[in-house]
Design an enzyme around this catalytic site. Sequence first.
Site, mmCIF file in Angstrom:
data_model
loop_
_atom_site.group_PDB
_atom_site.id
_atom_site.type_symbol
_atom_site.label_atom_id
_atom_site.label_comp_id
_atom_site.label_asym_id
_atom_site.label_seq_id
_atom_site.Cartn_x
_atom_site.Cartn_y
_atom_site.Cartn_z
ATOM 1 N N TYR A 156 -17.488 -15.804 51.024
ATOM 2 C CA TYR A 156 -16.555 -15.292 50.034
ATOM 3 C C TYR A 156 -15.216 -15.463 50.104
ATOM 4 O O TYR A 156 -14.482 -16.128 49.187
ATOM 5 C CB TYR A 156 -16.952 -13.866 49.840
ATOM 6 C CG TYR A 156 -16.226 -13.332 48.557
ATOM 7 C CD1 TYR A 156 -16.827 -13.165 47.284
ATOM 8 C CD2 TYR A 156 -14.968 -12.353 48.864
ATOM 9 C CE1 TYR A 156 -16.185 -12.657 46.304
ATOM 10 C CE2 TYR A 156 -14.438 -11.854 47.660
ATOM 11 C CZ TYR A 156 -14.862 -11.889 46.493
ATOM 12 O OH TYR A 156 -14.405 -11.268 45.322
ATOM 13 N N LYS A 160 -12.751 -18.088 47.714
ATOM 14 C CA LYS A 160 -11.749 -17.557 46.846
ATOM 15 C C LYS A 160 -10.427 -18.185 47.370
ATOM 16 O O LYS A 160 -9.697 -18.534 46.787
ATOM 17 C CB LYS A 160 -11.689 -16.168 47.195
ATOM 18 C CG LYS A 160 -12.881 -15.302 46.522
ATOM 19 C CD LYS A 160 -12.900 -15.546 45.166
ATOM 20 C CE LYS A 160 -14.106 -14.538 44.178
ATOM 21 N NZ LYS A 160 -14.040 -14.916 43.039
HETATM 22 P P1 NAP Z 1 -19.488 -7.949 38.523
HETATM 23 O O1 NAP Z 1 -19.257 -6.859 38.020
HETATM 24 O O2 NAP Z 1 -20.455 -8.233 39.550
HETATM 25 O O3 NAP Z 1 -19.646 -9.110 37.476
HETATM 26 C C1 NAP Z 1 -19.952 -10.450 37.587
HETATM 27 C C2 NAP Z 1 -20.015 -11.105 36.416
HETATM 28 O O4 NAP Z 1 -20.388 -12.528 36.846
HETATM 29 C C3 NAP Z 1 -21.269 -10.716 35.596
HETATM 30 O O5 NAP Z 1 -21.041 -10.904 34.123
HETATM 31 C C4 NAP Z 1 -22.530 -11.482 35.959
HETATM 32 O O6 NAP Z 1 -23.359 -12.109 35.022
HETATM 33 C C5 NAP Z 1 -21.593 -13.012 36.012
HETATM 34 N N1 NAP Z 1 -22.282 -14.011 36.863
HETATM 35 C C6 NAP Z 1 -22.658 -14.156 38.220
HETATM 36 N N2 NAP Z 1 -23.147 -15.163 38.475
HETATM 37 C C7 NAP Z 1 -23.022 -16.035 37.462
HETATM 38 C C8 NAP Z 1 -23.057 -17.390 37.234
HETATM 39 N N3 NAP Z 1 -23.917 -18.279 38.211
HETATM 40 N N4 NAP Z 1 -23.001 -17.733 36.037
HETATM 41 C C9 NAP Z 1 -22.440 -17.247 34.970
HETATM 42 N N5 NAP Z 1 -22.116 -15.993 35.458
HETATM 43 C C10 NAP Z 1 -22.348 -15.302 36.520
HETATM 44 O O7 NAP Z 1 -17.997 -8.636 39.296
HETATM 45 P P2 NAP Z 1 -16.646 -8.039 39.076
HETATM 46 O O8 NAP Z 1 -16.365 -6.960 40.159
HETATM 47 O O9 NAP Z 1 -16.217 -7.719 37.796
HETATM 48 O O10 NAP Z 1 -15.728 -9.213 39.751
HETATM 49 C C11 NAP Z 1 -15.404 -10.420 38.658
HETATM 50 C C12 NAP Z 1 -14.458 -11.513 39.540
HETATM 51 O O11 NAP Z 1 -13.475 -11.009 40.225
HETATM 52 C C13 NAP Z 1 -15.254 -11.982 40.576
HETATM 53 O O12 NAP Z 1 -15.097 -13.493 40.636
HETATM 54 C C14 NAP Z 1 -14.874 -11.472 41.962
HETATM 55 O O13 NAP Z 1 -15.289 -12.213 42.888
HETATM 56 C C15 NAP Z 1 -13.482 -11.053 41.470
HETATM 57 N N6 NAP Z 1 -13.032 -9.916 42.352
HETATM 58 C C16 NAP Z 1 -13.605 -8.684 42.274
HETATM 59 C C17 NAP Z 1 -13.067 -7.557 42.970
HETATM 60 C C18 NAP Z 1 -13.456 -6.005 42.655
HETATM 61 O O14 NAP Z 1 -12.883 -5.371 43.407
HETATM 62 N N7 NAP Z 1 -14.371 -5.738 41.722
HETATM 63 C C19 NAP Z 1 -11.786 -7.853 43.831
HETATM 64 C C20 NAP Z 1 -11.197 -9.081 43.981
HETATM 65 C C21 NAP Z 1 -11.903 -10.210 43.199
HETATM 66 P P3 NAP Z 1 -24.756 -10.944 35.065
HETATM 67 O O15 NAP Z 1 -24.291 -9.656 34.468
HETATM 68 O O16 NAP Z 1 -25.757 -11.860 33.798
HETATM 69 O O17 NAP Z 1 -25.326 -11.107 36.276
#
Ligand code: NAP
Length: 248
Positions: A156, A160
């Site tokens: 990861y 990133k």
């Molecule tokens: P999440 O709740 O797991 O949602 C991920 C989203 O990405 C979902 O809509 C999922 O669709 C979609 N997805 C997964 N694989 C995909 C693919 N191959 N093609 C198209 N869509 C895909 O994640 P999140 O926490 O909102 O995170 C969003 C972004 O922010 C990510 O890049 C994550 O690394 C980054 N981030 C998050 C945090 C945190 O604390 N949450 C912190 C730092 C960075 P489905 O629902 O259909 O699976």
Amino acid sequence: MKLLEGKTAIITGASRGIGKGIALVFAEQGANVAFTYSSSEGPAKELEKELIGKGVKAKAYKSDAASFSEAQELVGEVAKEFGAIDILINNAGITKDNLLMRISEEDFDKVIEVNLKSVFNMTKAVQRTMLKQRKGSIINMSSVVGIKGNAGQTNYAASKAGIIGFSKSVALELGSRNIRSNVIAPGFIETEMTAKLDEKTVQGWRDAIPLKRGGTPEDVANTCVFLASDLSAYVTGQVLNVDGGMLT
Ligand code: NAP
């Protein structure tokens, strides 16, 4: 005044979490929203309805961001249906955490493909449209883990950190055409997913953050509004931490 009135945005991975938050805030700011999901068809269709209810054009697309050909197809369809692509938000991402000793080659490759190669796929796919328009804002979702590293997240963190190098290079290549490329590095953002974690552990994380709380999808979405709008017209090649001061 709506900051994104009349602009069209593509957001990857917006069926839930941060992406969904961005889609909702963008619609409230007047943007037309094309967004993708991987498997959550029901929630995606519901979000599509909710966005249309806010008076903008919106459509959900099932599209695997890790697939080069699907990204090309998606952008072609969005350009045809929406007429323009002003903003690209590469938000889709996954984790497959494990210590280096236990991580499989498959789990390393998968995270790189979904998190990093997707950014290449989508940026390459929108490039032609944005070049023709002579404007565009690309926003890539990294993480504090891409800056700092994290035990148990070599795959990861590599994906990133790669996003940051890619994004800065795009800023240098396309700046002369008025196409901007920036990165957001969120810290701990509380979503439906983190709501399932042990409350005591989560409180410990909150206490360690200078602003004493986890972030919300809206905190990230509001930063995206700034980077997508003309308010940031002279900002490119940057990494903006949205982490409550975590990395300070
Ligand atoms: P999440 O709740 O797991 O949602 C991920 C989203 O990405 C979902 O809509 C999922 O669709 C979609 N997805 C997964 N694989 C995909 C693919 N191959 N093609 C198209 N869509 C895909 O994640 P999140 O926490 O909102 O995170 C969003 C972004 O922010 C990510 O890049 C994550 O690394 C980054 N981030 C998050 C945090 C945190 O604390 N949450 C912190 C730092 C960075 P489905 O629902 O259909 O699976």
